[in-house]
Structure formats: C-alpha cells, structure tokens
Design a protein around this motif. Structure first.
Motif, short mmCIF file in Angstrom:
data_model
loop_
_atom_site.label_atom_id
_atom_site.label_comp_id
_atom_site.label_asym_id
_atom_site.label_seq_id
_atom_site.Cartn_x
_atom_site.Cartn_y
_atom_site.Cartn_z
N GLN A 23 0.80 -1.21 0.00
CA GLN A 23 0.00 0.00 0.00
C GLN A 23 0.83 1.26 0.00
OE1 GLN A 23 -2.37 -0.63 3.43
NE2 GLN A 23 -4.05 -1.43 2.25
N ASP A 24 1.29 1.66 -1.10
CA ASP A 24 1.94 2.96 -1.22
C ASP A 24 0.85 3.95 -1.60
OD1 ASP A 24 4.65 1.32 -2.77
OD2 ASP A 24 4.48 2.00 -0.71
N GLN A 25 0.67 4.92 -0.75
CA GLN A 25 -0.43 5.83 -0.99
C GLN A 25 0.07 7.24 -1.26
OE1 GLN A 25 -2.74 5.36 2.50
NE2 GLN A 25 -3.38 3.30 1.98
N LYS A 44 1.93 0.57 5.07
CA LYS A 44 1.26 0.42 6.37
C LYS A 44 0.91 -1.05 6.60
CE LYS A 44 -0.52 5.00 6.48
NZ LYS A 44 -1.48 5.85 5.84
N ASN A 45 0.75 -1.36 7.88
CA ASN A 45 0.26 -2.68 8.28
C ASN A 45 1.06 -3.83 7.68
OD1 ASN A 45 -1.81 -1.29 9.61
ND2 ASN A 45 -3.06 -1.28 7.74
N THR A 46 2.38 -3.72 7.72
CA THR A 46 3.19 -4.88 7.34
C THR A 46 2.81 -6.06 8.25
OG1 THR A 46 4.98 -3.44 6.64
CG2 THR A 46 5.56 -5.74 7.06
N PHE A 47 2.63 -5.74 9.51
CA PHE A 47 2.06 -6.71 10.46
C PHE A 47 0.99 -5.98 11.27
CE2 PHE A 47 6.36 -8.27 9.65
CZ PHE A 47 6.07 -9.56 9.25
N GLU A 48 0.10 -6.76 11.87
CA GLU A 48 -1.03 -6.15 12.59
C GLU A 48 -0.67 -5.71 14.00
OE1 GLU A 48 -3.87 -5.48 11.15
OE2 GLU A 48 -3.26 -6.44 9.29
N GLY A 49 0.44 -6.25 14.53
CA GLY A 49 0.80 -5.90 15.89
C GLY A 49 2.28 -6.06 16.11
N ILE A 50 2.70 -5.86 17.36
CA ILE A 50 4.14 -5.92 17.66
C ILE A 50 4.63 -7.35 17.83
CG2 ILE A 50 4.13 -3.63 18.71
CD1 ILE A 50 4.42 -5.02 21.46
N TRP A 51 3.70 -8.33 17.97
CA TRP A 51 4.10 -9.72 18.19
C TRP A 51 3.75 -10.58 17.00
CZ3 TRP A 51 7.16 -11.02 22.03
CH2 TRP A 51 7.19 -10.22 23.18
N LEU A 52 4.62 -11.51 16.70
CA LEU A 52 4.29 -12.59 15.76
C LEU A 52 4.67 -13.88 16.49
CD1 LEU A 52 4.77 -12.53 11.95
CD2 LEU A 52 4.79 -14.65 13.25
N ILE A 53 3.72 -14.40 17.23
CA ILE A 53 3.87 -15.56 18.10
C ILE A 53 4.96 -15.28 19.15
CG2 ILE A 53 4.18 -18.08 18.21
CD1 ILE A 53 3.08 -18.27 15.40
N THR A 86 7.68 -8.14 15.86
CA THR A 86 7.64 -7.78 14.44
C THR A 86 8.37 -6.46 14.25
OG1 THR A 86 5.65 -6.42 14.52
CG2 THR A 86 5.33 -8.80 14.25
N VAL A 87 8.55 -6.09 13.01
CA VAL A 87 9.25 -4.85 12.67
C VAL A 87 8.43 -3.61 13.09
CG1 VAL A 87 8.29 -4.52 10.35
CG2 VAL A 87 10.68 -3.95 10.78
N LEU A 88 7.17 -3.82 13.40
CA LEU A 88 6.26 -2.70 13.66
C LEU A 88 6.54 -1.97 14.99
CD1 LEU A 88 3.42 -1.29 12.93
CD2 LEU A 88 2.50 -2.86 14.62
N VAL A 89 6.62 -0.66 14.91
CA VAL A 89 6.57 0.18 16.11
C VAL A 89 5.27 0.97 15.99
CG1 VAL A 89 7.61 2.11 17.36
CG2 VAL A 89 9.07 0.34 16.38
N PRO A 90 4.36 0.84 16.95
CA PRO A 90 3.07 1.53 16.83
C PRO A 90 3.24 3.05 16.79
CG PRO A 90 2.99 -0.16 18.52
CD PRO A 90 4.43 0.00 18.14
N ILE A 91 2.14 3.73 16.49
CA ILE A 91 2.20 5.19 16.40
C ILE A 91 2.43 5.80 17.78
CG2 ILE A 91 0.80 5.41 14.32
CD1 ILE A 91 -1.60 6.00 16.13
N LYS A 92 2.99 7.00 17.78
CA LYS A 92 3.30 7.71 19.03
C LYS A 92 2.05 7.78 19.92
CE LYS A 92 4.71 12.25 20.64
NZ LYS A 92 4.93 13.64 20.25
N GLY A 93 2.27 7.54 21.20
CA GLY A 93 1.15 7.64 22.15
C GLY A 93 0.39 6.34 22.35
#
Lengths: 137, 324
Positions: free
Chosen positions: B28-30, B49-58, B62-69
């Motif tokens: 999704q390149d927007q 966006k949303n390479t993964f849905e959360g910070i954990w994969l079992i 994951t590579v994800l750092v959620p948004i600030k706050g």
C-alpha cells in the motif's frame, strides 16, 4: 431453615428476577452538531478502487464491530452500547456531507470513539467516508 | 566465541536476498496530502502500512513500532507440551508459563516496555526502534532494532553474583510487505547469558606432574540465531502466522532446539488475539533461543503409528491497545 436464611433467599430471588426481566433500552442519538468548517469541507481523497480498498480495510478493523459489516448498525458490540448506532445505509447518514462524516469519525462522541489518534493519517479517515458512501441502499 | 555458521545461515541469507531484491510488491503505497491538494503533481511515495497487525508474531517481535502515544498491554500464555497426552489433557492442565507486559511509544519510532514472566520470575525491560520503513523507490524493506534485558528475580541462593541474574537479547528485524496479503520477516539475533554451567577441562597426567584442570563453559555466553516469520491475510481481520527459529551457534553440550510455530491471528480496533502451536515455552526471547529443550521433530507414536509431535504446545497472545 431459620428466618434469616429464608429472608436472604427471598431477597436474592427478587434480585435475580429483577435482573432477568430488565430490558436494556438504547437511547435515540441526540443531535450531533458539526462545525461549519467541517460541514463544508470537501473530501480531498478521490473515491477510486485504492481508496475504497483502504476504506474497507479500516472499516473492517475499526468500525465493523459496532456498525456491522454492511453498516446497518448490527455489529456484535452494538447491543452493548447506550446509544443506538444508526443505519448508515439510510438517507439520514447518506445525506450528510463528507466533511460531517469525517468530523464525526475523527472526533467521536459518547460511545463513538474518536479515531484521529488511532488513525493519524487523515486520508485513511477520508477513505472510510468514501467507503460509507458505498453502503447506500 | 566460536559461532559456527551452518547451512541454515546460507538459507537465511537467500531469504534476505529475496526480501531485498524482490520488487514484485504492490504494497500500500499511498499518495500524500500534497498530491491530494494538487493532483497534477507526481505523488510522493509513502511508507507502507500494516506490514504486520501488531508488535508480536507468536514468540518474536515484528518490525512494527506503533504510532506515538500507543500504550499496549500484553497477556501471553503457554500451556504444557502435548507429551503426556490425556493425562494432563494434552498440556492444557500442565504447569503453564505466563507473561504480563506493558509497552508505550513516547516518541515516533521508539517503543519501550517492561514485563514479568512466571518462569524464574523474570522481569524484562525492552525497547524497539524503527530505523526505516519500506517505501516504494526508497527502501525495499522495513528495518527495526530490538533489545531486551532480563533479570531473574529468584532468591539469592540461586546465584553467586548479582550479575548472574542478567541476560540480554539483541535482534535486527527486517521485513517486507510483499503484497496486501503476505508479509515476511527475517530476524537475526544474539542472546547473551552472563553465567553458564561450567566443567573442568583437563590435560596432561598426574604421574608426570603435567596435569592441568581449567574451568570452561559448557555453552558459549553468546548464542546466535535467526528467525523467519510470515503473515498471510485470509480476511481483513484474520491472518495465518508462521514462525521458525534456527539456532546458529554450536555449543559443547545442551544445544538448543529450533522452533517451529504456526497460528492464527484475529485483530480488531483495540485488540489482537493470536492462537498457535509452538515448541517455544519460555516467552522471554533469550531463554527461548538459548535453552529450548522442546524438539519439534519428536513424535508420540504407538505400535509404529505416529500420532502427534510430543514437544509442541498451545499458546496464545492477547494484546489491548490504548491511544493517548
């Protein structure tokens, strides 16, 4: 069984019966004024396939549990809310401007959470507005 | 330290090349807001966006750092292994391992957290920093760094020195969103234990007075491993998860087993729920990688009929998000 025990059983039975027959009425939504700035705001995101796909994904994640898969207000959490969530397929919703729908989605009110912090990219909220338009009857 | 790189590392490198080189993505390149107000100008690519849905994969980050706050609470549970079968209802009633964690994103791209795990009453402090995010024409992958420090808080009788309680974990997370459904991640890591079991390495003979005995470790203090993970979206809020962890360092004894996990993930606006089979029990990443005794390829069999892998267990992760 002594009198205290009988009294306790009677009181408990009345409490259980009272709970069993309690009907949870939902309030009709009160008017939701939209600031003029938002009411007149044009949707900057074109309603194309990409935007509708983004809107659908965001809807499935953030909106569907209350508003339902097709926007009729029949999501799994809808019955637990104090306020009826309404029917997005109806003219009541579809006659509102894009800006008004954007404002309500971003800011929220009472049971409806505001999504401007959870969805910091404004374009994604506008994409949801585009998707809501596809729910029209 | 003698890290012996085996064939698995070569395989992992191959996957990394695929991650870096594969340009088949239509992630999704927007367009950005500039492009919206001036549609004639060429849209500037945005990070996916949303390479993964959360910070954990079992069991892995994951590579994800959620948004600030974003404030997140994690409840992670690992039941016992299937080994004893019906006796403990396939691990369901066996002693379980539980972790309670809290993380927060105080500034963009940086997540910090603290947790406690039942095994050895282990407290962890951890951080994750997103170095860059996959962007069309700019970065082919997203890359984050994850570090974890754990402290074993059992009684003093278990340790000679205070520092023996500490262990560390460092991991580089490299991920690519191949398309809207499939994301893959490769994550090399190093686990460090401050203390390892020792033995006396002897040489010479007592008879001619050349005998020497030197204390050495049964295991290396540093243990290298690599994790390969994938997420496949089957519905907007439902994903299939896969994870494999391969140890790379060879120790004199007590070599840990690799881990294989397969699960399913359900996500909503504020929650995610992952249910999976895995042969990692420890939850704490350095302990998982360094001490995994559960062998993924041993099976319970009867009369030469194989029934199920005996060292697998059922686990789940539940996360709750708040945005401030």
């Amino acid at each position: 069984m002594n009198s205290k025990a009988i009294t306790a059983v009677v009181v408990l039975s009345i409490m259980i019966l009272a709970t069993a027959f309690k009907i949870n009425y939902q309030e009709t939504p009160k008017p939701w004024p939209v600031p003029e700035k938002y009411a007149k705001m044009a949707n900057p995101v074109k309603s194309d396939a990409e935007s509708l796909k983004t809107g659908k994904d965001v809807w499935a994640k953030h909106c569907q549990s209350c508003h339902g898969k097709t926007g009729r207000g029949d999501g799994s959490k809808a019955a637990q809310l104090k306020t009826a969530v309404g029917d997005f397929t109806s003219t009541d919703t579809q006659n509102q401007s894009d800006g008004a729908l954007y404002y309500k989605s971003a800011e929220g009110r009472d049971d409806m959470p505001g999504f401007k912090k959870k969805i910091p990219d404004e374009e994604e909220i506008w994409a949801v507005v585009n998707y809501i338009r596809t729910l029209k009857k | 330290m003698k890290a012996i790189i085996n064939k698995n590392l070569i395989g992992a490198c191959g996957l990394l090349i695929l991650l870096l080189g594969g340009q088949v993505g239509n992630a999704q390149d927007q367009t950005d807001s500039t492009a919206v107000t001036a549609p004639q100008s060429k849209p500037k690519p945005k990070p996916v966006k949303n390479t993964f849905e959360g910070i954990w994969l079992i069991d892995n980050q994951t590579v994800l750092v959620p948004i600030k706050g974003t404030f997140e609470m994690d409840i992670m549970h690992r039941f016992g292994t299937l080994e004893t079968g019906y006796e403990d209802f396939y691990g369901f009633f066996a002693p379980s391992n539980i972790r309670l964690g809290f993380s927060y994103v105080p500034v963009n791209k940086l997540m910090v957290g603290v947790s406690i795990t039942k095994t050895n009453m282990t407290w962890e402090g951890y951080l994750k920093y997103a170095l860059f995010t996959q962007t069309k024409g700019k970065f082919p992958v997203s890359l984050s760094y994850y570090a974890d420090m754990a402290i074993d808080t059992r009684g003093n009788e278990n340790f000679y020195h205070k520092s023996d309680r500490l262990s560390y974990f460092h991991q580089i997370l490299i991920a690519r969103k191949i398309n809207d459904r499939l994301s893959v991640q490769i994550a090399p890591s190093v686990s460090h234990a401050n203390v390892v079991n020792g033995y006396f390495k002897t040489s010479g003979s007592v008879a001619d007075s050349t005998y020497t005995a030197e204390l050495d470790g049964e295991m290396e203090h540093n243990h290298f491993a690599v994790a390969v993970s994938a997420r496949y979206k089957i519905k907007p809020s439902m994903n299939i998860l896969f994870n494999y962890d391969q140890p790379l360092t060879k120790h004199l004894s007590n070599n840990p087993n690799p881990n294989l996990s397969l699960g399913i993930e359900f996500t909503t606006s504020a929650h995610s729920f992952q249910l999976f089979f895995t042969n990692f029990y420890s939850i704490t990443p350095q302990r998982n990688n360094y001490t995994n005794k559960n062998n993924p390829i041993t099976f319970v069999s009867f009369n030469d009929i194989t029934f199920y892998p005996q060292h697998f267990l059922i686990g789940f992760n539940i996360t709750r998000l708040w945005n401030y």
